[in-house]
Design a protein around this motif. Structure first.
Motif, mmCIF file in Angstrom:
data_model
loop_
_atom_site.group_PDB
_atom_site.id
_atom_site.type_symbol
_atom_site.label_atom_id
_atom_site.label_comp_id
_atom_site.label_asym_id
_atom_site.label_seq_id
_atom_site.Cartn_x
_atom_site.Cartn_y
_atom_site.Cartn_z
ATOM 1 N N PRO A 1 15.368 -0.228 9.049
ATOM 2 C CA PRO A 1 14.618 -1.188 9.884
ATOM 3 C C PRO A 1 13.905 -0.485 11.038
ATOM 4 N N ASP A 2 14.570 0.533 11.571
ATOM 5 C CA ASP A 2 13.990 1.273 12.679
ATOM 6 C C ASP A 2 12.701 1.967 12.253
ATOM 7 N N THR A 3 12.758 2.628 11.107
ATOM 8 C CA THR A 3 11.579 3.305 10.563
ATOM 9 C C THR A 3 10.466 2.312 10.294
ATOM 10 N N LYS A 4 10.834 1.202 9.678
ATOM 11 C CA LYS A 4 9.839 0.175 9.365
ATOM 12 C C LYS A 4 9.131 -0.272 10.638
ATOM 13 N N LYS A 5 9.941 -0.510 11.659
ATOM 14 C CA LYS A 5 9.401 -1.004 12.908
ATOM 15 C C LYS A 5 8.427 0.018 13.505
ATOM 16 N N TYR A 6 8.865 1.276 13.457
ATOM 17 C CA TYR A 6 8.027 2.323 14.027
ATOM 18 C C TYR A 6 6.711 2.466 13.259
ATOM 19 N N LEU A 7 6.809 2.450 11.936
ATOM 20 C CA LEU A 7 5.592 2.589 11.115
ATOM 21 C C LEU A 7 4.637 1.422 11.334
ATOM 22 N N ILE A 8 5.199 0.249 11.505
ATOM 23 C CA ILE A 8 4.341 -0.907 11.758
ATOM 24 C C ILE A 8 3.542 -0.692 13.044
ATOM 25 N N GLU A 9 4.251 -0.173 14.074
ATOM 26 C CA GLU A 9 3.552 0.071 15.348
ATOM 27 C C GLU A 9 2.439 1.102 15.189
ATOM 28 N N VAL A 10 2.809 2.208 14.506
ATOM 29 C CA VAL A 10 1.836 3.280 14.327
ATOM 30 C C VAL A 10 0.622 2.792 13.546
ATOM 31 N N TYR A 11 0.887 2.103 12.452
ATOM 32 C CA TYR A 11 -0.235 1.679 11.619
ATOM 33 C C TYR A 11 -1.028 0.541 12.244
ATOM 34 N N ARG A 12 -0.366 -0.246 13.083
ATOM 35 C CA ARG A 12 -1.124 -1.278 13.791
ATOM 36 C C ARG A 12 -2.195 -0.608 14.653
ATOM 37 N N GLU A 13 -1.788 0.469 15.293
ATOM 38 C CA GLU A 13 -2.741 1.190 16.140
ATOM 39 C C GLU A 13 -3.867 1.804 15.299
ATOM 40 N N ILE A 14 -3.475 2.516 14.206
ATOM 41 C CA ILE A 14 -4.492 3.185 13.378
ATOM 42 C C ILE A 14 -5.453 2.166 12.778
ATOM 43 N N ILE A 15 -4.886 1.151 12.154
ATOM 44 C CA ILE A 15 -5.741 0.185 11.457
ATOM 45 C C ILE A 15 -6.642 -0.546 12.447
ATOM 46 N N GLY A 16 -6.044 -0.901 13.567
ATOM 47 C CA GLY A 16 -6.828 -1.596 14.584
ATOM 48 C C GLY A 16 -8.051 -0.779 14.972
ATOM 49 N N MET A 17 -7.822 0.531 15.075
ATOM 50 C CA MET A 17 -8.910 1.417 15.471
ATOM 51 C C MET A 17 -9.965 1.556 14.378
ATOM 52 N N VAL A 18 -9.469 1.804 13.190
ATOM 53 C CA VAL A 18 -10.391 2.049 12.079
ATOM 54 C C VAL A 18 -11.160 0.777 11.721
ATOM 55 N N ALA A 19 -10.489 -0.359 11.851
ATOM 56 C CA ALA A 19 -11.132 -1.622 11.471
ATOM 57 C C ALA A 19 -12.042 -2.163 12.562
ATOM 58 N N LEU B 1 0.828 -1.219 0.000
ATOM 59 C CA LEU B 1 0.000 0.000 0.000
ATOM 60 C C LEU B 1 0.858 1.263 0.000
ATOM 61 N N GLU B 2 2.140 1.090 -0.212
ATOM 62 C CA GLU B 2 3.072 2.217 -0.340
ATOM 63 C C GLU B 2 3.226 3.026 0.947
ATOM 64 N N ILE B 3 2.868 2.415 2.066
ATOM 65 C CA ILE B 3 3.040 3.121 3.335
ATOM 66 C C ILE B 3 4.458 2.898 3.857
ATOM 67 N N ILE B 4 4.918 1.670 3.770
ATOM 68 C CA ILE B 4 6.322 1.406 4.087
ATOM 69 C C ILE B 4 7.062 1.226 2.774
ATOM 70 N N LYS B 5 8.231 1.839 2.690
ATOM 71 C CA LYS B 5 9.022 1.694 1.474
ATOM 72 C C LYS B 5 10.166 0.734 1.737
ATOM 73 N N ASN B 6 10.539 0.023 0.698
ATOM 74 C CA ASN B 6 11.611 -0.961 0.867
ATOM 75 C C ASN B 6 12.896 -0.330 1.365
ATOM 76 N N GLU B 7 13.120 0.925 0.950
ATOM 77 C CA GLU B 7 14.391 1.546 1.333
ATOM 78 C C GLU B 7 14.375 2.125 2.755
ATOM 79 N N ASP B 8 13.243 2.045 3.434
ATOM 80 C CA ASP B 8 13.207 2.543 4.809
ATOM 81 C C ASP B 8 14.168 1.766 5.706
#
Lengths: 444, 209
Positions: A347-365, A338-345
């Motif tokens: 590992p730290d960024t990836k990890k952080y984005l996963i946490e953030v989006y887990r929260e958002i998606i969990g809420m919205v879903a 979905l182009e939210i995480i980029k391959n070139e990010d």
């Protein structure tokens, strides 16, 4: 706010640009005032600042017609993105554009139909019954049949591109994005706005969706008059009844069963389109629906529809699944798609984005995963709002910068935000599992 | 006997098609194979002939408006809009000729003689509208009402110019220009802005006399 009459339409790009400039200064000035007050120990809230800014921006937008107004409407739909004060002012911008003159209406009729309104219809209201963002609607009749006649403002299609260029910096500021990142999304919005100015396309979209959704219980569609419609004039059956907005205001929680019924009809209508048709009426605004006297939901205005590409659909709705949300690897896979995480990010960024989006998606879903959900729940919407506010101030997220997310997500998000908002206003409890054809959960 | 319409058509035709300028009324009459006096029965000169072309555009507009039942029912602002939409429909049939004379509108400082009667008729028409508007309360009473016709004439010239340069299909941009500029014009004279500006101007003038 004092009510300003909409006295003049600023014409021409330069004038419009200077309007935006002056608003920019005013907004800047509000910040100066804000910090000056703070420095002198005065008590100010972010809210009062937002209020002042919103007033200035609204004052500007109400003077500009067409696409900019449309952008304001879009922004006002995105609850999560805008503080409350902005929302309220922007909501006001929906119904305040100067009407087309009688002579121009006649001229438009002559041009596209070769006849005057009075020759086409037995009766034709000289005053517009309501304003759409790029046109206005008149009520007309032939014999016993009533029609809604939507007529487009002249030059709207033409001014969209230049308006958007002008609106870009303002939008970039409001949304906190770089202009370059914004452009990727602006293109999507621009193409949709241009689509909206073509009433021939709206007619065919409207006819398609209404034919496919006609069997849904509790949802009704106006019949379109193809022979009287053209690029700038759209004629359809007049659906009687209060708009959903008026219905909500009048009902204010007194008729829960009625609200539930309408809410369910809304949900079914959207879920059926998204999961079965692959194309969706992407403008769930309370002014676009009426409640008929039978208590059915009447759908108006098919100007904005979004086709959902299959690859996007598969990744997007795969996220509505507890197993995926709880699994780092799977979540990352879909977020990359979905182009939210980029391959070139990193590992730290990836990890952080996963946490953030887990929260958002969990809420919205949450309402969908729950299967049955009470949208009147204030705390749920406050939770979303607070999270949104917190994230917008999140330093780490800011540092990651760059806009993220597929462009297809804009209108899909807007559709769901709009739908959630309508259901909240209705206070409806809805079975959210209808017509769900859950995307396959691929192995990560 | 030659008709004035035939004279006008041939004159326009000559202007637009023939590379040679007309040397005299006689040369024109020879071309048409008519006696010179037949020309003078209608017009005293080419200028008066051309004046009649423009007056004709105006008269046709008014005649066409007279046929519309709804015209009389509109408030004056809508009447003005109606006038312009009709006028430009008529002008459309003569676009080549108007483009040929566009200079007269790009440099409005020097009004050619052939436009003067047309301008006069237009001003009279506007004055009637303004009177009607003042009576109906749509326009505020101005201390110097006679001055009003000038902005309206400037608007007419602006719109003709705009239309000459308009490259949009069906001249849709001109429609937009008409709608917006007329709205602006009427908002100015109905809201007291104009009055206040004039009042202030007069005051300033008195200070520096």
């Amino acid at each position: 706010m004092t009510k300003k009459r909409q006295d003049s339409i600023p014409a021409g790009k330069v004038k419009r640009a200077s309007k935006f400039l002056s608003t920019g200064f005013k907004v800047g000035g509000n910040y100066v005032k804000h910090y000056a007050k703070k420095a002198t120990g005065g008590k100010v809230t972010q809210e009062s600042l937002d209020e002042a800014n919103a007033e200035d921006i609204y004052g500007l937008l109400s003077e500009l017609k067409g696409s900019v107004l449309k952008v304001a409407q879009m922004l006002s739909m995105e609850d999560q993105m805008l503080p409350l004060a902005y929302q309220e002012r922007f909501a006001l911008s929906q119904n305040r554009v100067p009407p087309l003159s009688g002579p121009l209406i006649k001229k438009t009729f002559m041009k596209y139909l070769g006849k005057k309104p009075s020759e086409v219809f037995d009766e034709f209201s000289s005053e517009a019954k309501y304003a759409a963002s790029i046109g206005q609607v008149h009520k007309a009749s032939i014999g016993d049949e009533n029609y809604a006649v939507k007529i487009q403002y002249p030059g709207v299609a033409d001014s969209i591109q230049s308006d958007l260029k002008i609106a870009r910096p303002l939008a970039a500021k409001l949304l906190n994005l770089s202009l370059k990142d914004l452009d990727y999304y602006v293109k999507e919005v621009e193409s949709k706005l241009i689509e909206e100015t073509d009433y021939v396309q709206e007619l065919s979209q409207g006819m398609y969706i209404s034919q496919k959704c006609n069997h849904l219980e509790g949802v009704v569609f106006p019949e379109f008059k193809k022979d009287l419609s053209s690029e700038k004039i759209l004629v359809m059956e007049w659906l009687d009844g209060p708009s959903l907005k008026d219905y909500i205001e009048k009902n204010k929680g007194t008729d829960r069963a009625g609200a539930d019924q309408i809410g369910q009809a809304l949900w079914n209508f959207y879920n059926y389109q998204v999961h079965q048709l692959g194309i969706v009426h992407a403008d769930p605004h309370p002014g676009n629906f009426v409640i008929t006297k039978e208590g059915n939901l009447g759908v108006l205005d098919f100007g904005c529809t979004k086709e959902i590409p299959e690859h996007f659909y598969n990744s997007f709705f795969a996220l509505i699944n507890k197993e995926v949300i709880d699994n780092d690897e799977m979540l990352m896979k879909y977020l990359i798609e979905l182009e939210i995480i980029k391959n070139e990010d990193t590992p730290d960024t990836k990890k952080y984005l996963i946490e953030v989006y887990r929260e958002i998606i969990g809420m919205v879903a949450e309402p969908i995963i729950a299967g049955k959900f009470d949208f009147s729940d204030r705390s749920y919407f406050e939770k979303i709002n607070n999270t949104g506010q917190a994230l917008s101030k999140d330093k780490k997220l800011k540092k990651i910068g760059t806009a993220r997310g597929s462009r297809h997500a804009i209108y899909i998000n807007r559709t769901y935000f709009g739908l959630y908002r309508l259901l909240h206003m209705l206070g409806a409890t809805v079975d959210t599992t209808t017509f769900m054809n859950k995307a396959e959960v691929a192995d990560a | 006997m030659v008709t004035s319409q035939r004279l006008k058509n041939n004159y326009i035709n000559h202007l637009l098609v023939d590379p040679e300028p007309l040397r005299s009324v006689l040369a024109f009459c020879k071309k048409l194979k008519i006696k010179e006096e037949e020309f003078y029965a209608h017009y005293s000169s080419f200028e008066s002939l051309e004046a009649d072309i423009w007056q004709g555009f105006f008269d046709d507009t008014i005649k066409s408006l007279g046929k519309e039942e709804e015209y009389e029912m509109y408030p004056v602002r809508e009447k003005m809009l109606f006038f312009y939409y009709t006028f430009f429909e008529i002008l459309k049939n003569n676009r080549s000729y108007v483009l040929y004379r566009q200079d007269a509108f790009t440099k409005p400082q020097k009004t050619p003689g052939y436009l003067k009667p047309f301008y006069k008729s237009f001003k009279n028409y506007v004055n009637e509208l303004v009177d009607e508007g003042v009576e109906g309360g749509e326009i505020i009473k101005l201390p110097i009402q006679g001055q009003l016709k000038n902005p309206f004439l400037a608007q007419l010239i602006f719109l003709i110019n705009f239309w000459c340069n308009d490259t949009s299909k069906n001249f849709e941009k001109t429609d937009e220009a008409i709608e917006k500029s007329v709205r602006l014009g009427f908002e100015l004279i109905s809201g007291g802005v104009f009055d206040a500006a004039v009042d202030f101007g007069k005051f300033m003038f008195r200070q520096f006399r």
